[in-house]
Enzyme design. Structure first.
Site, PDB file in Angstrom:
ATOM      1  N   ARG A 163     -18.446  13.289 -14.396  1.00  0.00           N
ATOM      2  CA  ARG A 163     -18.932  14.118 -15.493  1.00  0.00           C
ATOM      3  C   ARG A 163     -17.762  14.828 -16.181  1.00  0.00           C
ATOM      4  O   ARG A 163     -17.721  14.946 -17.403  1.00  0.00           O
ATOM      5  CB  ARG A 163     -19.960  15.120 -14.957  1.00  0.00           C
ATOM      6  N   LYS A 195     -19.834  19.832 -20.099  1.00  0.00           N
ATOM      7  CA  LYS A 195     -19.687  21.159 -19.488  1.00  0.00           C
ATOM      8  C   LYS A 195     -18.443  21.829 -20.084  1.00  0.00           C
ATOM      9  O   LYS A 195     -17.384  21.842 -19.475  1.00  0.00           O
ATOM     10  CB  LYS A 195     -19.599  21.030 -17.964  1.00  0.00           C
ATOM     11  N   GLU A 227     -33.472  22.149 -22.010  1.00  0.00           N
ATOM     12  CA  GLU A 227     -33.173  22.672 -20.673  1.00  0.00           C
ATOM     13  C   GLU A 227     -33.063  24.192 -20.702  1.00  0.00           C
ATOM     14  O   GLU A 227     -33.053  24.808 -21.759  1.00  0.00           O
ATOM     15  CB  GLU A 227     -31.897  22.043 -20.110  1.00  0.00           C
TER      16      GLU A 227
HETATM   17  C1  LIG Z   1     -23.980  22.973 -14.712  1.00  0.00           C
HETATM   18  C2  LIG Z   1     -25.198  22.923 -15.528  1.00  0.00           C
HETATM   19  C3  LIG Z   1     -26.401  22.420 -15.052  1.00  0.00           C
HETATM   20  C4  LIG Z   1     -26.594  22.045 -13.608  1.00  0.00           C
HETATM   21  O1  LIG Z   1     -25.855  20.924 -13.232  1.00  0.00           O
HETATM   22  P1  LIG Z   1     -25.611  20.619 -11.687  1.00  0.00           P
HETATM   23  O2  LIG Z   1     -24.733  19.420 -11.701  1.00  0.00           O
HETATM   24  O3  LIG Z   1     -26.903  20.354 -11.065  1.00  0.00           O
HETATM   25  O4  LIG Z   1     -24.954  21.826 -11.126  1.00  0.00           O
HETATM   26  C5  LIG Z   1     -27.470  22.315 -15.921  1.00  0.00           C
HETATM   27  N1  LIG Z   1     -27.382  22.711 -17.211  1.00  0.00           N
HETATM   28  C6  LIG Z   1     -26.242  23.216 -17.695  1.00  0.00           C
HETATM   29  C7  LIG Z   1     -26.207  23.629 -19.120  1.00  0.00           C
HETATM   30  C8  LIG Z   1     -25.126  23.349 -16.873  1.00  0.00           C
HETATM   31  O5  LIG Z   1     -24.008  23.871 -17.349  1.00  0.00           O
END
Ligand SMILES: *Cc1c(COP(=O)(O)O)cnc(C)c1O
Length: 340
Positions: free
Chosen positions: A84, A187, A223
């Site tokens: 990722r 991210k 989300e």
């Molecule tokens: C980090 C994050 C998640 C969760 O991802 P994981 O890999 O399960 O920790 C979900 N949504 C956003 C916007 C994030 O930054």
């Protein structure tokens, strides 16, 4: 394990920063990454004209290490975080960090801080935060020429002290966290600055978490600000498929567990109006694994799920299975644990 950290009250640690002994840093100069080195300094010194602090050329990740009953130290699916991060870096012109370099960095920094891995049974874990920033002086907009890839670790307490506690959520449409064709699926730090307004608005109205709709039509569920949306309906696990959400590794893992338990998994557009038909809803991510959502407020309507007091049975069982695998209590049949 040799611990000299008896003064840490493992079961009561907050989800916050606790100093450890080392962080690891790799520098990118003259077109290549160096070999990486452990540092004890908690500060980084960068040029005031560094692109990361002006133009947000920054990416990060988050994962956890656990101690199992027999004393192994394991990290949950770090290969997925490596992939990722590569995708995020590619999108914002940060030079590639190979999976090999990423995993080696995780191994080195966790090994150097082994005494901070909370003991089995405390519910606590070692949070691992990798980040990469564009540094060196640059005034005009463009990718940096130099980068720092850093990982720090910090022990964090159990998210839930007594069982899963449900929260109420608010759908906010006045503030989007992502744009169509933007970087909602990466991210990057800027997404969280963009999300602060919605989150603070929700808090002021008494909702600890906020849910975002798709930024184009405002008709589909995207989300929560820092976690993915899942819903349970009969024997089906439903989660939105959208270009503007960050693909959660926790969500992926829970959906695989659901499938292996014989549930149907649907990754598709989820319309807001479907909320009235869901049995259980959860917010999923590394920090809490699952936060059950009791109620979602939208446009004057309260959509409620479950009995309003505790997590529903399906979310509870998915949560127990995933956290059981992480602690080594449930067989790791998908090979998700990475040994330190
Ligand atoms: C980090 C994050 C998640 C969760 O991802 P994981 O890999 O399960 O920790 C979900 N949504 C956003 C916007 C994030 O930054």
């Amino acid at each position: 394990m040799n611990r000299k950290t008896e003064d840490l009250d493992w079961s009561n640690l907050p989800f916050g920063y606790v100093k450890t002994d080392f962080n690891i840093r790799y520098f990118y100069r003259n077109g290549k990454w160096d070999e990486g080195e452990l540092f004890s300094d908690e500060n980084i010194s960068i040029h005031m004209a560094a692109p990361c602090i002006h133009y947000g050329q920054e990416a990060f990740e988050g994962m956890k290490a656990f101690e199992t009953k027999v004393g192994r130290v394991v990290v949950f699916r770090p290969e997925e975080n490596a992939r990722r991060l590569q995708k995020t870096c590619e999108r914002i012109f940060i030079p590639e960090i190979s999976e090999k370099m990423f995993l080696e960095a995780v191994k080195r920094v966790v090994s150097a801080n082994k005494k901070f891995v909370p003991p089995y049974g405390t519910g606590a874990s070692l949070y691992i935060r990798p980040l990469v920033i564009g540094v060196g002086p640059k005034v005009g907009l463009g990718p940096a020429e130099e980068y720092i890839f850093l990982i720090f670790v910090t022990p964090v307490g159990p998210y839930y002290k007594g069982g899963l506690s449900p929260v109420n959520a608010l759908i906010v449409t006045d503030f989007d966290r992502a744009a169509p064709h933007g970087v909602g699926d990466c991210k990057v730090g800027g997404n969280y600055a963009a999300g602060l307004a919605g989150a603070q608005y929700g808090k002021k109205k008494g909702y600890p978490v906020v849910l975002h709709l798709d930024p184009k039509e405002n008709n589909y569920i995207d989300e929560f600000s820092t976690s993915n949306f899942i819903a349970i309906k009969d024997n089906t696990y439903i989660t939105p498929s959208s270009e503007s959400i960050l693909k959660s590794i926790t969500n992926d893992s829970l959906s695989i567990i659901a499938e292996q338990k014989g549930m149907t998994v649907e990754k598709r557009n989820v319309e807001v109006k479907e909320l009235s038909g869901f049995d259980e809803v959860g917010a999923v991510g590394t920090a809490a694994v699952v936060t059950p959502v009791n109620l979602i407020h939208y446009n004057g309507t309260d959509y409620t799920f479950g009995n309003g007091e505790e997590a529903g049975p399906v979310i509870k069982s998915l949560y127990n299975e995933l956290t059981g695998i992480q602690k080594g209590d449930v067989e790791d049949r998908n090979n998700w644990l990475f040994e330190i």
